[in-house]
Design a protein around this motif. Structure first.
Motif, short mmCIF file in Angstrom:
data_model
loop_
_atom_site.label_atom_id
_atom_site.label_comp_id
_atom_site.label_asym_id
_atom_site.label_seq_id
_atom_site.Cartn_x
_atom_site.Cartn_y
_atom_site.Cartn_z
N ILE A 44 54.41 -17.55 4.49
CA ILE A 44 53.70 -16.31 4.27
C ILE A 44 54.47 -15.22 5.31
N LEU A 45 54.29 -15.88 6.79
CA LEU A 45 55.09 -14.86 7.50
C LEU A 45 56.40 -14.35 7.21
N ALA A 46 57.16 -15.44 6.72
CA ALA A 46 58.49 -14.95 6.40
C ALA A 46 58.52 -13.83 5.22
N MET A 47 57.69 -14.06 4.04
CA MET A 47 57.68 -13.11 3.20
C MET A 47 57.27 -11.85 3.54
N ARG A 48 56.22 -11.69 4.45
CA ARG A 48 55.73 -10.62 5.00
C ARG A 48 56.73 -9.92 5.71
N ALA A 49 57.39 -10.56 6.70
CA ALA A 49 58.78 -10.07 7.61
C ALA A 49 59.71 -9.35 6.75
N ILE A 50 59.93 -10.17 5.80
CA ILE A 50 61.24 -9.77 4.92
C ILE A 50 60.88 -8.43 4.21
N LEU A 51 59.79 -8.32 3.53
CA LEU A 51 59.29 -7.06 3.10
C LEU A 51 58.90 -5.93 3.85
N ILE A 77 62.57 -9.40 22.12
CA ILE A 77 62.50 -11.00 21.66
C ILE A 77 61.10 -11.65 22.06
N ALA A 78 60.68 -11.63 23.34
CA ALA A 78 59.55 -12.29 24.09
C ALA A 78 58.31 -11.83 23.19
N ARG A 79 58.26 -10.34 23.16
CA ARG A 79 56.93 -9.84 22.40
C ARG A 79 56.80 -10.33 20.88
N GLY A 80 58.24 -10.23 20.24
CA GLY A 80 57.98 -10.81 19.06
C GLY A 80 57.77 -12.20 18.67
N VAL A 81 58.19 -12.84 19.41
CA VAL A 81 57.72 -14.54 19.37
C VAL A 81 56.26 -14.43 19.63
N LEU A 82 55.73 -13.71 20.51
CA LEU A 82 54.08 -14.00 20.66
C LEU A 82 53.35 -13.28 19.76
N TRP A 83 54.06 -12.15 19.12
CA TRP A 83 53.20 -11.44 18.17
C TRP A 83 53.07 -12.24 16.95
N TYR A 84 54.37 -12.70 16.39
CA TYR A 84 54.26 -13.47 15.35
C TYR A 84 53.53 -15.02 15.44
N MET A 186 59.12 -0.73 18.92
CA MET A 186 58.24 -1.47 19.25
C MET A 186 57.48 -2.37 17.73
N LEU A 187 57.48 -1.42 16.79
CA LEU A 187 57.02 -1.94 15.63
C LEU A 187 58.23 -2.79 14.65
N PHE A 188 59.55 -2.26 14.91
CA PHE A 188 60.72 -2.56 14.02
C PHE A 188 61.09 -3.94 14.40
N TRP A 189 61.45 -3.91 15.96
CA TRP A 189 62.03 -5.24 16.39
C TRP A 189 61.15 -6.40 16.31
N PRO A 190 59.97 -6.68 16.50
CA PRO A 190 59.33 -7.96 16.09
C PRO A 190 59.44 -8.46 14.55
N GLN A 191 59.55 -7.46 13.75
CA GLN A 191 59.72 -7.70 12.21
C GLN A 191 61.09 -8.42 11.93
N LEU A 192 62.14 -7.83 12.87
CA LEU A 192 63.33 -8.51 12.70
C LEU A 192 63.50 -9.66 12.96
N ILE A 193 62.83 -9.98 14.45
CA ILE A 193 62.98 -11.09 15.14
C ILE A 193 62.06 -12.37 14.36
N ALA A 194 60.89 -11.72 13.62
CA ALA A 194 60.41 -12.64 12.79
C ALA A 194 61.03 -13.28 11.58
N VAL A 195 61.96 -12.31 10.93
CA VAL A 195 62.87 -12.88 9.84
C VAL A 195 63.72 -14.05 10.48
N GLY A 218 53.16 -8.76 0.99
CA GLY A 218 53.52 -7.26 1.35
C GLY A 218 52.31 -6.36 1.56
N GLY A 219 51.15 -6.78 1.17
CA GLY A 219 49.80 -5.89 1.48
C GLY A 219 49.60 -6.29 2.67
N ALA A 220 49.78 -7.41 3.17
CA ALA A 220 49.41 -7.61 4.58
C ALA A 220 50.14 -6.76 5.61
N GLY A 221 51.41 -6.69 5.35
CA GLY A 221 52.55 -6.06 6.02
C GLY A 221 52.15 -4.49 5.87
#
Length: 319
Positions: A44-51, A77-84, A186-195, A218-221
């Motif tokens: 679910i996280l991967a699908m959301r991050a991809i979209l 990177i650290a924030r992305g790991v914590l966020w996701y 700050m919104l963009f990089w965590p999504q990329l790191i999540a992928v 996608g709705g969750a994102g």
């Protein structure tokens, strides 16, 4: 409509933005919970991050790369790991409990942020902070008791509390990073790191996902980004101490969504425990709130890197 809102005081507009943000944040939970039960949380996280990344790349192609340039890649990177990591825990908890129960446990996030600020930023540990934290822990314990097997804490509750802790930690990162980073980056990089992180994990356990599963992911994102935007608007026009109580509208919104979509209601004891946590947060000193009326997103750089007070920590762990 815009002119009508402009006539309202900054604090009232901030409360309205924060209330709308909480409604949007609960929609994130609904979307995550509606994804088919057999789809793993990592998927679910991967699908959301991809979209989400696809949308962001399109935006970057239109506005240029200057908004995503960064001086702090490791912090992202650290924030992305914590966020996701927080999102993984919250989505996992939603598989075990109702939306309203999960949100009740997430209320502890503000208290955790204050205590982390004491440890990592050397903020003064006052008697009020100690009392508020202890009362908040009592509130969590009250909510836990009916589901505890002896001294064992169910996985759903443990996941919700770990999620709150991870989000508290990423909030502190965010407060430091706003000095040099744009809000868009700050919104963009965590999504990329999540992928990068979650896609390999998801591939190992990938289950066939239908159109509805992709749509809900996608709705969750979408609702997560909307929540982020509305929280940002709220803190720019109002004092943090004023808009903070509006964050607790997440509970009635959650109850409504549980009834509408899942025909569920939380146990009454949840309201008692959540009330104790909310009261604990109100005991905190709301000094050092965000300055109102900042002109645009890039002006966020002028915010102080001071560790956040409870009032600053109103962003939702789901976003």
């Amino acid at each position: 409509m815009t002119r009508t809102l402009a006539r309202l005081s900054g604090n009232l507009r901030g409360v309205l933005w924060m209330t709308a943000a909480m409604a949007s944040g609960v929609c994130v939970d609904v979307c995550a919970k509606l994804v088919a039960a057999e789809i793993p949380t990592a998927q679910i996280l991967a699908m959301r991050a991809i979209l989400t990344v696809v949308v962001f790349v399109v935006i970057v192609m239109c506005i240029g790369t200057r908004h995503v340039r960064t001086r702090r890649p490791m912090a992202h990177i650290a924030r992305g790991v914590l966020w996701y990591g927080s999102l993984f825990c919250v989505f996992f908890a939603l598989r075990q409990m109702s939306i309203s129960e999960v949100n009740a446990y997430l209320f502890i996030e503000a208290l955790l942020t204050v205590m982390l600020a004491v440890v990592f930023f050397g903020e003064k540990l006052t008697g009020r902070k100690i009392a508020a934290t202890l009362l908040g822990l009592v509130g969590v314990w009250v909510m836990c008791v009916p589901k505890m097997n002896g001294f064992g804490v169910p996985l759903g509750i443990a996941a919700a509390l770990v999620g709150a802790f991870c989000f508290s930690a990423q909030t502190l990162f965010a407060k430091i990073m706003v000095r040099t980073e744009t809000n868009f980056s700050m919104l963009f990089w965590p999504q990329l790191i999540a992928v990068v992180i979650w896609l390999p994990v998801a591939i190992i356990m990938w289950k066939p996902a239908g159109f509805a599963d992709w749509a809900f992911s996608g709705g969750a994102g979408f609702f997560a980004m909307s929540t982020n935007y509305m929280v940002l608007r709220a803190v720019r026009v109002a004092d943090a101490s004023v808009i903070s109580p509006a964050a607790y509208t997440a509970l009635p919104f959650s109850i409504a969504m549980d009834l509408i979509f899942f025909d569920m209601l939380p146990m009454p004891i949840v309201f008692v425990g959540a009330g104790l946590v909310v009261f604990a947060v109100t005991l905190l000193d709301f000094k050092g709130g965000v300055k109102p009326a900042i002109a645009d997103a890039d002006d966020a750089k002028s915010l102080t890197a001071k560790a956040p007070s409870a009032g600053d920590c109103t962003a939702d762990a789901r976003v």
